[in-house]
Design an enzyme around this catalytic site. Structure first.
Site, PDB file in Angstrom:
ATOM      1  N   ARG A  93      -3.931 -10.127   4.542  1.00  0.00           N
ATOM      2  CA  ARG A  93      -4.265 -10.086   3.113  1.00  0.00           C
ATOM      3  C   ARG A  93      -3.036  -9.570   2.365  1.00  0.00           C
ATOM      4  NH1 ARG A  93      -6.066  -6.481  -0.588  1.00  0.00           N
ATOM      5  NH2 ARG A  93      -7.602  -7.181  -2.109  1.00  0.00           N
ATOM      6  N   LYS A 118       0.808  -1.213   0.000  1.00  0.00           N
ATOM      7  CA  LYS A 118       0.000   0.000   0.000  1.00  0.00           C
ATOM      8  C   LYS A 118       0.849   1.275   0.000  1.00  0.00           C
ATOM      9  CE  LYS A 118      -4.437  -1.876   1.178  1.00  0.00           C
ATOM     10  NZ  LYS A 118      -5.514  -2.074   2.135  1.00  0.00           N
TER      11      LYS A 118
END
Ligand code: 7PM
Length: 263
Positions: free
Chosen positions: A241, A206
């Site tokens: 995840r 991210k």
């Protein structure tokens, strides 16, 4: 949880078929790499991404789930905000509904989650995917995320979702500035403790990693992704995840051996 994106050009230079085959092959690679769970998504939740119709999303994800689920040795989650897509995916063999809208995107979502009877991931997001990174603001990000997750869990339970089927997620990167993401990660133990549900943690590749390490493209964020996953494991997160399953499993197994004095 290994990430399988079934969006145009995630695997091929066009053609639906190549994309389906590519996603299936990638899913098998992630299983061999040690994934315990696969997250299959056909709708990009990236900021500014164009919305996808239900029929387009179904065309993307259902062939992959049908190919994988009868044979797959690992459970599959469907990453969608649409109740009709979740329903079709569960009918095709998926096991978990991962909803980044926490069952807010459709008036049918709560009833559908109850009817499906599968575990559901309720994720925090401020704003909507298209605009969530424009001026996100919190007075106290950790308290607000906890209140939101508790309220959504309670609403889901009232609608008929079983308490045992609720997984919560602070939604790293979803309507958050760098400091918000860091504060949420720092206080993961409090979030887990106060919500009382297993926590899914998604920090893989991210943007906050790039903010800490300028000019790192998405593919160059493995170090930050691993650091985040290990931090979250230490804090008590239940599901990570991630894109890089092989490396994350190796890191987690090593951490676990040190932590627990057993292999
Ligand atoms: C921008 C924002 C680009 C987010 C890509 C993403 C999560 C998720 C996604 C998560 C749960 C990505 C994400 N992230 N579902 N779906 N938790 N439950 O990096 O953190 O793939 S999309």
């Amino acid at each position: 949880m290994g990430i399988v994106n079934v969006t145009p050009d995630s695997f091929s230079d066009g053609g639906r078929h190549g994309n389906t085959e590519g996603a299936i092959a990638h899913a098998r690679t992630l299983i061999k790499a040690g994934a315990d769970l696969l997250d299959i998504g056909g709708e990009s939740t990236r900021p500014g991404a164009a919305p996808v119709s239900a029929s387009e999303e179904l065309d993307r994800v259902i062939p992959v789930i049908e190919a994988l689920c009868p044979k797959s040795s690992v459970p599959v989650s469907i990453d969608t905000m649409k109740p009709e897509v979740a329903q079709a995916a569960i009918r095709a063999g998926a096991h978990i509904w991962n909803d980044v809208s926490a069952l807010r995107a459709s008036p049918n979502s709560l009833a559908m989650a109850a009817a499906l009877g599968v575990p559901v991931v309720l994720m925090h997001m401020q704003g909507e995917p298209g605009t969530m990174q424009k001026q996100p603001h919190y007075e106290d990000v950790v308290s607000e995320v906890i209140s939101f997750l508790k309220a959504r869990a309670e609403t889901a339970i009232k609608a008929g979702v079983r308490k045992e089927n609720i997984i919560v997620d602070p939604g790293i990167g979803f309507g958050k500035r760098l400091d918000d993401n860091l504060a949420l990660m720092r206080d993961l133990p409090r979030i887990i403790n106060e919500t009382g549900h297993p926590l899914l943690f998604g920090a893989s590749r991210k943007r906050f990693i790039e903010m800490l390490n300028p000019d790192t493209a998405t593919d160059d964020r493995l170090g930050g992704s691993l650091a985040s996953a290990l931090w979250a494991a230490q804090a008590g997160a239940s599901i990570m995840r991630v894109h890089d399953v092989f490396e994350t499993v190796q890191a987690l197994k090593t951490w676990q051996a040190i932590e627990q004095d057993e292999v």
